[in-house]
Scaffold this motif. Structure first.
Motif, PDB file in Angstrom:
ATOM      1  N   LEU A 164       0.666  -1.004   0.110  1.00 27.75           N
ATOM      2  CA  LEU A 164       0.342   0.149  -0.501  1.00 27.75           C
ATOM      3  C   LEU A 164       0.711   1.195  -0.083  1.00 27.75           C
ATOM      4  CD1 LEU A 164      -2.509  -0.679   2.648  1.00 27.75           C
ATOM      5  CD2 LEU A 164      -3.147  -1.010   0.148  1.00 27.75           C
ATOM      6  N   GLY A 165       1.992   1.052  -0.406  1.00 27.13           N
ATOM      7  CA  GLY A 165       3.410   2.671  -0.416  1.00 27.13           C
ATOM      8  C   GLY A 165       2.140   3.508  -1.256  1.00 27.13           C
ATOM      9  N   ARG A 166       1.240   3.293  -1.875  1.00 28.11           N
ATOM     10  CA  ARG A 166       0.675   4.386  -2.678  1.00 28.11           C
ATOM     11  C   ARG A 166      -0.192   5.394  -2.189  1.00 28.11           C
ATOM     12  NH1 ARG A 166      -1.408   3.980  -8.647  1.00 28.11           N
ATOM     13  NH2 ARG A 166      -1.231   6.357  -8.699  1.00 28.11           N
ATOM     14  N   LEU A 167      -0.978   3.786  -1.962  1.00 27.98           N
ATOM     15  CA  LEU A 167      -2.272   4.590  -1.180  1.00 27.98           C
ATOM     16  C   LEU A 167      -1.566   5.860   0.519  1.00 27.98           C
ATOM     17  CD1 LEU A 167      -4.992   4.705   0.335  1.00 27.98           C
ATOM     18  CD2 LEU A 167      -4.287   2.394   1.756  1.00 27.98           C
ATOM     19  N   THR A 168      -0.355   5.158   0.478  1.00 27.16           N
ATOM     20  CA  THR A 168       0.104   6.168   2.199  1.00 27.16           C
ATOM     21  C   THR A 168       0.413   7.234   1.277  1.00 27.16           C
ATOM     22  OG1 THR A 168       1.659   3.541   2.835  1.00 27.16           O
ATOM     23  CG2 THR A 168       2.266   5.601   3.453  1.00 27.16           C
TER      24      THR A 168
ATOM     25  N   ILE B  11      -4.393  -0.583  11.302  1.00 26.54           N
ATOM     26  CA  ILE B  11      -3.169  -2.087   9.911  1.00 26.54           C
ATOM     27  C   ILE B  11      -4.965  -1.508   8.473  1.00 26.54           C
ATOM     28  CG2 ILE B  11      -3.008  -3.763   9.265  1.00 26.54           C
ATOM     29  CD1 ILE B  11      -2.172  -4.373  11.378  1.00 26.54           C
ATOM     30  N   LEU B  12      -3.408  -0.460   8.037  1.00 25.21           N
ATOM     31  CA  LEU B  12      -4.409  -1.140   6.584  1.00 25.21           C
ATOM     32  C   LEU B  12      -3.807  -1.860   5.509  1.00 25.21           C
ATOM     33  CD1 LEU B  12      -4.514   2.503   5.483  1.00 25.21           C
ATOM     34  CD2 LEU B  12      -5.993   1.801   6.831  1.00 25.21           C
ATOM     35  N   THR B  13      -4.370  -3.392   5.465  1.00 20.91           N
ATOM     36  CA  THR B  13      -3.563  -4.247   4.646  1.00 20.91           C
ATOM     37  C   THR B  13      -4.127  -4.785   3.891  1.00 20.91           C
ATOM     38  OG1 THR B  13      -2.808  -6.686   4.574  1.00 20.91           O
ATOM     39  CG2 THR B  13      -4.538  -5.649   6.641  1.00 20.91           C
ATOM     40  N   LYS B  14      -3.719  -5.729   2.136  1.00 18.27           N
ATOM     41  CA  LYS B  14      -4.431  -6.476   0.938  1.00 18.27           C
ATOM     42  C   LYS B  14      -4.292  -8.008   1.783  1.00 18.27           C
ATOM     43  CE  LYS B  14      -5.424  -4.776  -2.387  1.00 18.27           C
ATOM     44  NZ  LYS B  14      -6.609  -5.096  -2.816  1.00 18.27           N
TER      45      LYS B  14
ATOM     46  N   SER C 164     -10.066  -2.740  -2.831  1.00 15.92           N
ATOM     47  CA  SER C 164      -9.678  -2.025  -4.390  1.00 15.92           C
ATOM     48  C   SER C 164      -8.224  -2.540  -4.280  1.00 15.92           C
ATOM     49  CB  SER C 164     -10.381  -0.579  -4.684  1.00 15.92           C
ATOM     50  OG  SER C 164     -10.113  -0.826  -5.887  1.00 15.92           O
ATOM     51  N   SER C 165      -8.010  -2.418  -6.268  1.00 16.56           N
ATOM     52  CA  SER C 165      -6.367  -2.571  -5.983  1.00 16.56           C
ATOM     53  C   SER C 165      -5.980  -0.981  -6.642  1.00 16.56           C
ATOM     54  CB  SER C 165      -6.221  -3.611  -7.000  1.00 16.56           C
ATOM     55  OG  SER C 165      -7.007  -3.760  -8.255  1.00 16.56           O
ATOM     56  N   LYS C 166      -7.211  -0.563  -6.871  1.00  9.96           N
ATOM     57  CA  LYS C 166      -6.922   1.101  -7.662  1.00  9.96           C
ATOM     58  C   LYS C 166      -6.289   1.751  -7.028  1.00  9.96           C
ATOM     59  CE  LYS C 166      -9.642   0.750 -11.833  1.00  9.96           C
ATOM     60  NZ  LYS C 166     -11.388   0.086 -11.975  1.00  9.96           N
ATOM     61  N   VAL C 167      -5.489   2.901  -6.587  1.00  8.89           N
ATOM     62  CA  VAL C 167      -5.385   3.779  -5.625  1.00  8.89           C
ATOM     63  C   VAL C 167      -6.267   4.505  -5.166  1.00  8.89           C
ATOM     64  CG1 VAL C 167      -4.178   5.174  -7.010  1.00  8.89           C
ATOM     65  CG2 VAL C 167      -3.907   5.108  -4.362  1.00  8.89           C
ATOM     66  N   GLU C 168      -7.388   5.198  -5.988  1.00 11.96           N
ATOM     67  CA  GLU C 168      -8.312   6.072  -6.015  1.00 11.96           C
ATOM     68  C   GLU C 168      -9.100   5.392  -5.137  1.00 11.96           C
ATOM     69  OE1 GLU C 168      -6.695   6.021  -8.802  1.00 11.96           O
ATOM     70  OE2 GLU C 168      -6.066   7.829  -9.215  1.00 11.96           O
ATOM     71  N   GLU C 169      -9.665   4.451  -5.592  1.00 10.78           N
ATOM     72  CA  GLU C 169     -10.515   3.975  -4.715  1.00 10.78           C
ATOM     73  C   GLU C 169     -10.185   3.470  -2.974  1.00 10.78           C
ATOM     74  OE1 GLU C 169     -13.613   3.238  -6.066  1.00 10.78           O
ATOM     75  OE2 GLU C 169     -13.264   4.498  -7.904  1.00 10.78           O
ATOM     76  N   GLN C 170      -9.064   2.928  -3.260  1.00 11.84           N
ATOM     77  CA  GLN C 170      -8.174   2.573  -1.506  1.00 11.84           C
ATOM     78  C   GLN C 170      -9.062   4.007  -0.974  1.00 11.84           C
ATOM     79  OE1 GLN C 170      -4.531   1.398  -2.560  1.00 11.84           O
ATOM     80  NE2 GLN C 170      -5.049  -0.845  -2.885  1.00 11.84           N
ATOM     81  N   VAL C 171      -7.889   5.408  -1.673  1.00 11.58           N
ATOM     82  CA  VAL C 171      -8.143   6.334  -0.667  1.00 11.58           C
ATOM     83  C   VAL C 171     -10.037   6.322  -0.422  1.00 11.58           C
ATOM     84  CG1 VAL C 171      -8.123   8.837  -0.924  1.00 11.58           C
ATOM     85  CG2 VAL C 171      -6.578   7.401  -1.718  1.00 11.58           C
ATOM     86  N   LYS C 172     -10.381   6.035  -1.324  1.00 10.77           N
ATOM     87  CA  LYS C 172     -11.885   6.498  -0.851  1.00 10.77           C
ATOM     88  C   LYS C 172     -12.493   5.003   0.415  1.00 10.77           C
ATOM     89  CE  LYS C 172     -12.907   7.951  -5.399  1.00 10.77           C
ATOM     90  NZ  LYS C 172     -14.451   7.493  -7.047  1.00 10.77           N
ATOM     91  N   GLU C 173     -12.500   4.422  -0.124  1.00  5.97           N
ATOM     92  CA  GLU C 173     -12.594   3.226   0.689  1.00  5.97           C
ATOM     93  C   GLU C 173     -12.208   3.595   2.366  1.00  5.97           C
ATOM     94  OE1 GLU C 173     -11.305  -0.917   0.554  1.00  5.97           O
ATOM     95  OE2 GLU C 173     -11.816  -0.415  -1.177  1.00  5.97           O
TER      96      GLU C 173
ATOM     97  N   PHE D  97      -9.147  15.723  -6.545  1.00 10.36           N
ATOM     98  CA  PHE D  97      -9.721  15.517  -6.318  1.00 10.36           C
ATOM     99  C   PHE D  97     -10.499  14.136  -4.988  1.00 10.36           C
ATOM    100  CE2 PHE D  97      -7.609  11.079  -3.870  1.00 10.36           C
ATOM    101  CZ  PHE D  97      -8.645   9.919  -4.778  1.00 10.36           C
ATOM    102  N   ILE D  98      -9.660  15.072  -4.075  1.00  7.12           N
ATOM    103  CA  ILE D  98     -10.798  14.999  -2.109  1.00  7.12           C
ATOM    104  C   ILE D  98     -12.166  16.071  -2.408  1.00  7.12           C
ATOM    105  CG2 ILE D  98     -10.905  16.717  -0.574  1.00  7.12           C
ATOM    106  CD1 ILE D  98      -6.920  16.240  -0.395  1.00  7.12           C
ATOM    107  N   LYS D  99     -11.998  16.684  -3.378  1.00  6.04           N
ATOM    108  CA  LYS D  99     -13.249  16.984  -3.416  1.00  6.04           C
ATOM    109  C   LYS D  99     -13.986  16.466  -3.910  1.00  6.04           C
ATOM    110  CE  LYS D  99     -13.581  21.849  -4.248  1.00  6.04           C
ATOM    111  NZ  LYS D  99     -12.378  22.879  -5.213  1.00  6.04           N
ATOM    112  N   HIS D 100     -13.368  15.468  -5.299  1.00  2.97           N
ATOM    113  CA  HIS D 100     -14.575  14.472  -6.066  1.00  2.97           C
ATOM    114  C   HIS D 100     -15.320  13.405  -4.792  1.00  2.97           C
ATOM    115  CE1 HIS D 100     -15.116  11.979  -8.949  1.00  2.97           C
ATOM    116  NE2 HIS D 100     -14.391  11.302  -8.535  1.00  2.97           N
ATOM    117  N   ILE D 101     -13.881  12.811  -3.486  1.00  2.00           N
ATOM    118  CA  ILE D 101     -13.949  12.377  -2.957  1.00  2.00           C
ATOM    119  C   ILE D 101     -14.699  12.402  -2.057  1.00  2.00           C
ATOM    120  CG2 ILE D 101     -13.330  10.982  -0.807  1.00  2.00           C
ATOM    121  CD1 ILE D 101     -10.571  10.923  -2.366  1.00  2.00           C
ATOM    122  N   THR D 102     -15.425  13.802  -1.491  1.00  2.00           N
ATOM    123  CA  THR D 102     -16.419  14.209  -0.858  1.00  2.00           C
ATOM    124  C   THR D 102     -17.411  14.225  -1.187  1.00  2.00           C
ATOM    125  OG1 THR D 102     -14.661  16.225  -0.835  1.00  2.00           O
ATOM    126  CG2 THR D 102     -14.581  15.000   1.423  1.00  2.00           C
TER     127      THR D 102
END
Ligand SMILES: [Zn+2]
Length: 248
Positions: free
Chosen positions: A104-108, A140-143, A161-170, A239-244
């Motif tokens: 989860l490097g990119r999510l980090t 812990i955040l983990t796959k 999710s395996s897509k980082v944008e989706e991971q952030v949303k989750e 991106f943040i606006k989109h998520i919220t």
């Protein structure tokens, strides 16, 4: 042979085999087991469950299953008021801090960009992650569901999710972080809190375009990286606006 019925709710269904999703199903077993071991044997780490009802009553993870029990398993509630029943976790960790696994490097980086405290190393092993989570009270955040099944782990989230944008949303949704987002407060590289710095002190490090257009600068006391609100920041804000917006 004992027999129980089970029903998992909401996003816990993502963790079940298809034929068991979103319906009550029968499960058979030989030896009596705790409800924790039972739900984990079906693929749901205990950290994903916030409320377990057996025959309509809330129980803790140690509850020993009886023949013909009827079991309902709920995830963390966001908008329900369930204060009158027993939550499985006594209280949330006071200030939310995370530790992310090696996948989860990119999510980090995204979470740090939003100001969240995320401990990460690309060579963490499971044991280190568990120990740091327990000792430093980090979620812990983990796959890897296996980590979340360990008894000593109390707070964790299996990232779907395996897509980082989706991971952030989750993560934002699961931990209800929309209002906690603070851009430009943390170093993306090393998780340190940023400090503001006067332009004249770093002007020799800046590209000419930036000298012209920017007046607000931050730096990381640890790695010395300098940050300013350039085009990358605009993309991030969108991106943040989109998520919220999509979560309200
Ligand atoms: Zn840094």
């Amino acid at each position: 042979m004992h027999k129980v019925t089970l029903r998992f709710y909401e996003e816990l269904n993502d963790l079940l085999p298809k034929e068991k999703r979103k319906k009550r199903f029968t499960h058979q077993f030989i030896d009596r087991t705790s409800v924790k071991d039972l739900i984990e044997s079906l693929g749901v780490p205990h950290t994903e469950a916030d409320l377990i009802l057996v025959n309509g009553k809330s129980v803790n993870f140690k509850y020993l299953i009886n023949d013909s029990d009827d079991i309902s398993v709920y995830p963390v509630f966001e908008s329900f008021d369930i204060s009158d029943v027993q939550h499985l976790r006594t209280k949330p960790l006071r200030k939310l801090k995370f530790i992310a696994d090696v996948h989860l490097g990119r999510l980090t980086r995204y979470l740090r960009m939003m100001g969240f405290d995320v401990c990460y190393k690309n060579d963490f092993d499971d044991e280190e992650i568990v120990q740091l989570s327990v000792k430093k009270r980090r979620t812990i955040l983990t796959k890897d569901r296996g980590i979340l099944k360990r008894n000593e782990v109390t707070h964790g989230y299996y990232v779907r999710s395996s897509k980082v944008e989706e991971q952030v949303k989750e993560v934002i949704k699961r931990f209800d972080l929309q209002k906690e987002i603070k851009e430009f407060t943390r170093c993306i590289e090393c998780n340190e809190l940023l400090k503001s710095i006067k332009k004249e002190k770093i002007i020799h490090l800046l590209p000419p375009k930036v000298i012209q257009s920017q007046n607000e600068f931050y730096f990381c006391p640890s790695c010395k990286k300098v940050y300013w609100k350039g085009t990358h920041h605009q993309r991030m804000s969108l991106f943040i606006k989109h998520i919220t917006r999509n979560q309200n």
